[in-house]
Write a protein that holds these residues in place. Structure first.
Motif, PDB file in Angstrom:
ATOM      1  N   HIS A  51     -26.705  37.403  73.703  1.00 59.95           N
ATOM      2  CA  HIS A  51     -25.585  38.335  73.621  1.00 59.95           C
ATOM      3  C   HIS A  51     -25.381  39.041  74.967  1.00 59.95           C
ATOM      4  CE1 HIS A  51     -22.762  40.410  70.976  1.00 59.95           C
ATOM      5  NE2 HIS A  51     -23.049  41.547  71.598  1.00 59.95           N
ATOM      6  N   LEU A  52     -26.484  39.454  75.593  1.00 55.85           N
ATOM      7  CA  LEU A  52     -26.401  40.071  76.923  1.00 55.85           C
ATOM      8  C   LEU A  52     -25.822  39.085  77.942  1.00 55.85           C
ATOM      9  CD1 LEU A  52     -29.648  42.153  77.584  1.00 55.85           C
ATOM     10  CD2 LEU A  52     -27.298  42.974  77.595  1.00 55.85           C
TER      11      LEU A  52
ATOM     12  N   TYR B   5     -22.128  39.104  78.398  1.00 54.88           N
ATOM     13  CA  TYR B   5     -21.576  40.120  79.298  1.00 54.88           C
ATOM     14  C   TYR B   5     -21.731  39.710  80.763  1.00 54.88           C
ATOM     15  CZ  TYR B   5     -20.783  43.263  75.455  1.00 54.88           C
ATOM     16  OH  TYR B   5     -20.305  43.822  74.322  1.00 54.88           O
TER      17      TYR B   5
ATOM     18  N   GLN C 115     -38.263  45.278  67.093  1.00 55.52           N
ATOM     19  CA  GLN C 115     -36.976  44.597  67.264  1.00 55.52           C
ATOM     20  C   GLN C 115     -35.806  45.484  66.861  1.00 55.52           C
ATOM     21  OE1 GLN C 115     -36.816  41.822  68.930  1.00 55.52           O
ATOM     22  NE2 GLN C 115     -39.033  41.891  69.059  1.00 55.52           N
TER      23      GLN C 115
ATOM     24  N   THR D 152     -32.964  35.396  61.133  1.00 58.47           N
ATOM     25  CA  THR D 152     -33.966  35.306  62.204  1.00 58.47           C
ATOM     26  C   THR D 152     -35.383  35.388  61.646  1.00 58.47           C
ATOM     27  OG1 THR D 152     -33.595  37.677  62.530  1.00 58.47           O
ATOM     28  CG2 THR D 152     -32.538  36.223  64.075  1.00 58.47           C
TER      29      THR D 152
ATOM     30  N   ASN E  63     -39.828  36.080  69.174  1.00 56.83           N
ATOM     31  CA  ASN E  63     -38.973  36.581  68.100  1.00 56.83           C
ATOM     32  C   ASN E  63     -37.538  36.102  68.278  1.00 56.83           C
ATOM     33  OD1 ASN E  63     -37.310  38.420  66.496  1.00 56.83           O
ATOM     34  ND2 ASN E  63     -39.235  39.455  66.112  1.00 56.83           N
ATOM     35  N   SER E  64     -36.986  35.557  67.224  1.00 51.55           N
ATOM     36  CA  SER E  64     -35.640  35.001  67.270  1.00 51.55           C
ATOM     37  C   SER E  64     -34.571  36.085  67.431  1.00 51.55           C
ATOM     38  CB  SER E  64     -35.413  34.172  66.005  1.00 51.55           C
ATOM     39  OG  SER E  64     -34.078  34.136  65.654  1.00 51.55           O
ATOM     40  N   GLN E  65     -34.854  37.275  66.897  1.00 54.97           N
ATOM     41  CA  GLN E  65     -33.905  38.390  67.043  1.00 54.97           C
ATOM     42  C   GLN E  65     -33.737  38.760  68.522  1.00 54.97           C
ATOM     43  OE1 GLN E  65     -31.958  39.780  64.846  1.00 54.97           O
ATOM     44  NE2 GLN E  65     -31.201  41.441  66.102  1.00 54.97           N
ATOM     45  N   LEU E  66     -34.840  38.707  69.266  1.00 55.38           N
ATOM     46  CA  LEU E  66     -34.798  39.002  70.701  1.00 55.38           C
ATOM     47  C   LEU E  66     -33.980  37.934  71.423  1.00 55.38           C
ATOM     48  CD1 LEU E  66     -35.783  40.894  72.930  1.00 55.38           C
ATOM     49  CD2 LEU E  66     -37.853  39.530  73.093  1.00 55.38           C
TER      50      LEU E  66
ATOM     51  N   TRP F 164     -18.407  36.727  69.905  1.00 55.52           N
ATOM     52  CA  TRP F 164     -18.242  38.139  69.555  1.00 55.52           C
ATOM     53  C   TRP F 164     -18.146  38.304  68.039  1.00 55.52           C
ATOM     54  CZ3 TRP F 164     -18.735  42.774  71.708  1.00 55.52           C
ATOM     55  CH2 TRP F 164     -18.218  43.867  71.012  1.00 55.52           C
TER      56      TRP F 164
ATOM     57  N   GLU G 146     -41.938  38.099  60.964  1.00 50.63           N
ATOM     58  CA  GLU G 146     -41.682  37.682  62.349  1.00 50.63           C
ATOM     59  C   GLU G 146     -42.586  38.441  63.325  1.00 50.63           C
ATOM     60  OE1 GLU G 146     -39.508  35.280  63.780  1.00 50.63           O
ATOM     61  OE2 GLU G 146     -39.807  34.646  61.723  1.00 50.63           O
ATOM     62  N   ASP G 147     -42.846  37.795  64.438  1.00 56.85           N
ATOM     63  CA  ASP G 147     -43.681  38.392  65.476  1.00 56.85           C
ATOM     64  C   ASP G 147     -43.020  39.672  66.003  1.00 56.85           C
ATOM     65  OD1 ASP G 147     -45.493  38.861  67.433  1.00 56.85           O
ATOM     66  OD2 ASP G 147     -45.166  37.000  68.533  1.00 56.85           O
TER      67      ASP G 147
ATOM     68  N   TYR H  51     -25.363  40.524  55.959  1.00 54.21           N
ATOM     69  CA  TYR H  51     -25.457  40.325  57.410  1.00 54.21           C
ATOM     70  C   TYR H  51     -25.047  41.570  58.190  1.00 54.21           C
ATOM     71  CZ  TYR H  51     -24.581  37.794  61.849  1.00 54.21           C
ATOM     72  OH  TYR H  51     -24.580  37.345  63.147  1.00 54.21           O
TER      73      TYR H  51
ATOM     74  N   HIS I 233     -31.486  36.318  70.165  1.00 53.70           N
ATOM     75  CA  HIS I 233     -30.085  36.661  69.899  1.00 53.70           C
ATOM     76  C   HIS I 233     -29.600  37.727  70.873  1.00 53.70           C
ATOM     77  CE1 HIS I 233     -30.591  34.524  66.075  1.00 53.70           C
ATOM     78  NE2 HIS I 233     -29.280  34.602  65.913  1.00 53.70           N
ATOM     79  N   SER I 234     -30.433  38.771  71.070  1.00 56.74           N
ATOM     80  CA  SER I 234     -30.037  39.867  71.961  1.00 56.74           C
ATOM     81  C   SER I 234     -29.835  39.367  73.390  1.00 56.74           C
ATOM     82  CB  SER I 234     -31.097  40.968  71.955  1.00 56.74           C
ATOM     83  OG  SER I 234     -31.198  41.537  70.668  1.00 56.74           O
TER      84      SER I 234
ATOM     85  N   ILE J 110     -19.279  36.292  65.816  1.00 51.81           N
ATOM     86  CA  ILE J 110     -20.520  35.929  65.113  1.00 51.81           C
ATOM     87  C   ILE J 110     -21.454  37.134  65.095  1.00 51.81           C
ATOM     88  CG2 ILE J 110     -22.603  34.512  65.231  1.00 51.81           C
ATOM     89  CD1 ILE J 110     -20.815  32.239  66.304  1.00 51.81           C
ATOM     90  N   ALA J 111     -21.514  37.855  66.227  1.00 52.60           N
ATOM     91  CA  ALA J 111     -22.379  39.037  66.282  1.00 52.60           C
ATOM     92  C   ALA J 111     -21.789  40.186  65.470  1.00 52.60           C
ATOM     93  CB  ALA J 111     -22.588  39.464  67.734  1.00 52.60           C
TER      94      ALA J 111
END
Lengths: 371, 232
Positions: free
Chosen positions: B187-188, B191, A305, A270, B178-181, B39, A299-300, A262, B183-184, B41-42
């Motif tokens: 996270h933002l 703040y 990313q 993700t 996208n799941s990563q986005l 915090w 992923e898309d 991780y 998350h970002s 977790i990230a």
């Protein structure tokens, strides 16, 4: 070839025994996650149904999907290609070339109007009238539209056809466009990945042939049986994640012990794919098992990313290389500094006003005394 | 809220009913837990060797704290929305901006000038001052809705396909792509909340000292006291 042979006919013709055929049916059922009751169904389908013609076209791509496909072990790609489907056109795998190949494509489209499956590997670039990808002297997008018109269903092989992949990464100079944004009037099944797992590819085809319908799709149009869970959900290193045991550096003791990746930016949490269950190369391994995090290739827009090696990734939307923490900490710092400054000025102002008040009081009382 | 009925100096007006006050402090606690656990977790804590992975659940407990606080915060927020309907008019103030009122805009300008040291006397407000109302609306109503929605979308991934969170919020992933986005963005959003907290705590204390009414004690006992010694 007026009468199309059934799968079983072809297999028997190739010297495959009835016993091997039944074995093959059970293996296929197991690979698709179906119970034993489905084995006779698969067998029956293969004995009675004519082989489904497949046209396999290639746009902007690297052929890694084909490379993956021919390595399928369950079912063997050879079984799929030689026995199950009638792969009538695939410019990479077919013996014919040039005019003959194009004629085969045209033949298949005309002969099986509305009955063939169109498998698309890669995607069409739309800029400059599609001139960035030419097949048989014409832009690929024309071949795609032509072949899609009479197709029963379309399979989008890989990240390219499903989402665009690297050629569609920002700034996407050729305007490479995923298939579902070009062909909008046909059922499309997305099988993303760069490349997709071989067994997933052959599994999807087998399912469509056996049941004569698309497998259950998720909201993004991916077969749910393979893309219903994240890599993270079935990762064999998951216990180390829950325990809080992470690889901190590529060469540390934790890496040797096989702790969770991780912190090295693994995108397993993700990414929806079957890598952690089916694995690769006949179930030998998959990226995380070999010590590298998942890069999220199914992923898309995974190229856009940010880094493959961070969990808190760069946000290209902000123009510069900045991640959520940099942006957030800067903003919080500015506000915090502003608050401190504001508090200081507030205190000064208050003190000033007080001293002025006392001065005027003093002055007033003085003038009284003088009078 | 504005100048039409000026309270007498030294008077006290009941402003915040108990559900509003309870929500405020519970919400503050949940947000604190969410920020700290989020915090980690990230950016997880350094690896610990307490025992075999089987007997160790550090990341699991941190995530549990985050999910539990998130769910409690959501329930609290829903309760707060309910109270906006049945409570007194102060309970509604954070949920809308009276953009159509000229007098409100006048008060916004006055309050901004007061914070910029251009006014020597602050306005007098029974409920939120108009700038505070804007902040409450933007950060608490809009911001918290954003955090709850994106949070549940992320939670849906763990709860998996077909689960209730997935059915309610899972589509957001597909809308965003996208799941990563996701998350970002979540996270933002953290703040965004930190910035609000900083300004909110500072201004509450500052106004408690410098304005013409109580602030901190109002959120404890519910009464707004007016401390002018000269005529308002």
């Amino acid at each position: 070839m007026s009468q199309i042979e059934t799968f079983y006919d072809v297999m028997r013709r190739q010297g495959i025994t009835r016993r091997s055929f039944m074995k093959y049916c059970s293996l296929t059922a197991a690979a698709l996650g179906l119970g034993p009751a489905y084995v006779p169904k698969i067998a029956e389908a293969m004995e009675t149904k004519p082989r489904t013609p497949v046209i396999w076209v290639h746009g902007l791509e690297c052929t890694c999907c084909s490379e993956s496909f021919i390595r399928s072990a369950h079912p063997l790609a050879k079984d799929v290609v030689l026995s199950m489907i009638s792969l009538d056109y695939d410019d990479t795998l077919m013996a014919a070339a040039g005019k003959q190949a194009e004629a085969a494509l045209q033949d298949t489209i005309e002969k099986y109007k509305g009955n063939y499956i169109l498998a698309v590997e890669g995607n069409p670039p739309l800029n400059e009238d599609g001139m960035f990808c030419i097949v048989g002297g014409k832009p690929f997008v024309e071949q795609l539209r032509h072949a899609a018109k009479d197709a029963k269903a379309i399979i989008s092989w890989g990240a390219c056809a499903s989402y665009g992949c690297v050629q569609a990464a920002k700034p996407n100079p050729t305007r490479a466009t995923p298939v579902h944004k070009v062909i909008t009037d046909k059922p499309i099944i997305k099988v993303p990945g760069c490349p997709p797992i071989a067994e997933v590819m052959t599994g999807v085809i087998t399912y469509m042939l056996t049941f004569d319908r698309l497998p259950e799709l998720d909201r993004q149009g991916r077969p749910a049986m393979f893309y219903g869970q994240r890599i993270h959900d079935k990762c064999y290193r998951r216990p180390h994640f829950d325990a809080g045991q992470f690889v901190e550096h590529w060469d540390d003791e934790n890496a040797r012990k096989g702790y969770c990746l991780y912190k090295m930016g693994c995108k397993g949490p993700t990414t929806y794919n079957a890598c952690s269950t089916i694995r690769w190369n006949e179930g030998t391994s998959f990226p995380i098992q070999s010590g590298h995090g998942c890069i999220g290739c199914s992923e898309d827009g995974f190229w856009d990313q940010g880094s493959f090696y961070n969990r808190v990734t760069d946000l290209t939307q902000f123009g510069v290389e900045a991640n959520a923490d940099k942006i957030g900490l800067t903003a919080a710092g500015v506000v915090g500094g502003g608050v401190a400054l504001h508090a200081a000025v507030s205190a000064l102002k208050t003190a000033q006003r007080k001293s002025q008040k006392t001065k005027t009081k003093d002055a007033a009382s003085k003038s009284k005394e003088e009078v | 809220m504005s100048h039409h009925t000026l309270p007498r100096p030294g008077a006290s007006v009941f402003v915040y009913e108990w559900p509003v006050r309870l929500w405020h402090w519970a919400n503050a606690l949940f947000i604190l837990v969410l920020i700290v656990s989020g915090w980690f977790i990230a950016r997880p804590l350094p690896t610990m060797q307490i025992g075999e992975a089987t007997h160790q659940f550090v990341m699991g407990y941190i995530r549990f704290a985050h999910f539990a606080a998130g769910q409690l915060l959501t329930v609290g927020f829903l309760g707060r929305i309910y109270w906006a309907f049945v409570g007194n008019h102060h309970a509604r103030q954070a949920f809308y901006l009276p953009l159509w009122q000229k007098s409100w805009w006048r008060d916004v300008l006055h309050e901004a000038r007061w914070y910029a040291f251009l006014e020597s006397r602050p306005g007098i407000h029974v409920g939120h001052n108009p700038l505070a109302q804007i902040a409450m609306f933007l950060f608490m109503v809009v911001g918290m809705t954003f955090m709850i929605v994106t949070g549940f979308a992320l939670y849906a991934e763990g709860a998996q396909r077909g689960s209730l969170p997935d059915q309610l919020f899972g589509w957001l992933h597909d809308a965003l792509g996208n799941s990563q986005l996701m998350h970002s963005l979540h996270h933002l959003g953290m703040y965004f909340v930190v910035i609000f907290m900083t300004a909110h705590i500072y201004l509450a204390i500052r106004e408690d000292i410098m304005s013409r009414q109580t602030m901190v004690s109002t959120m404890i006992n519910g009464y707004r006291s007016f401390k002018d010694d000269d005529a308002a």
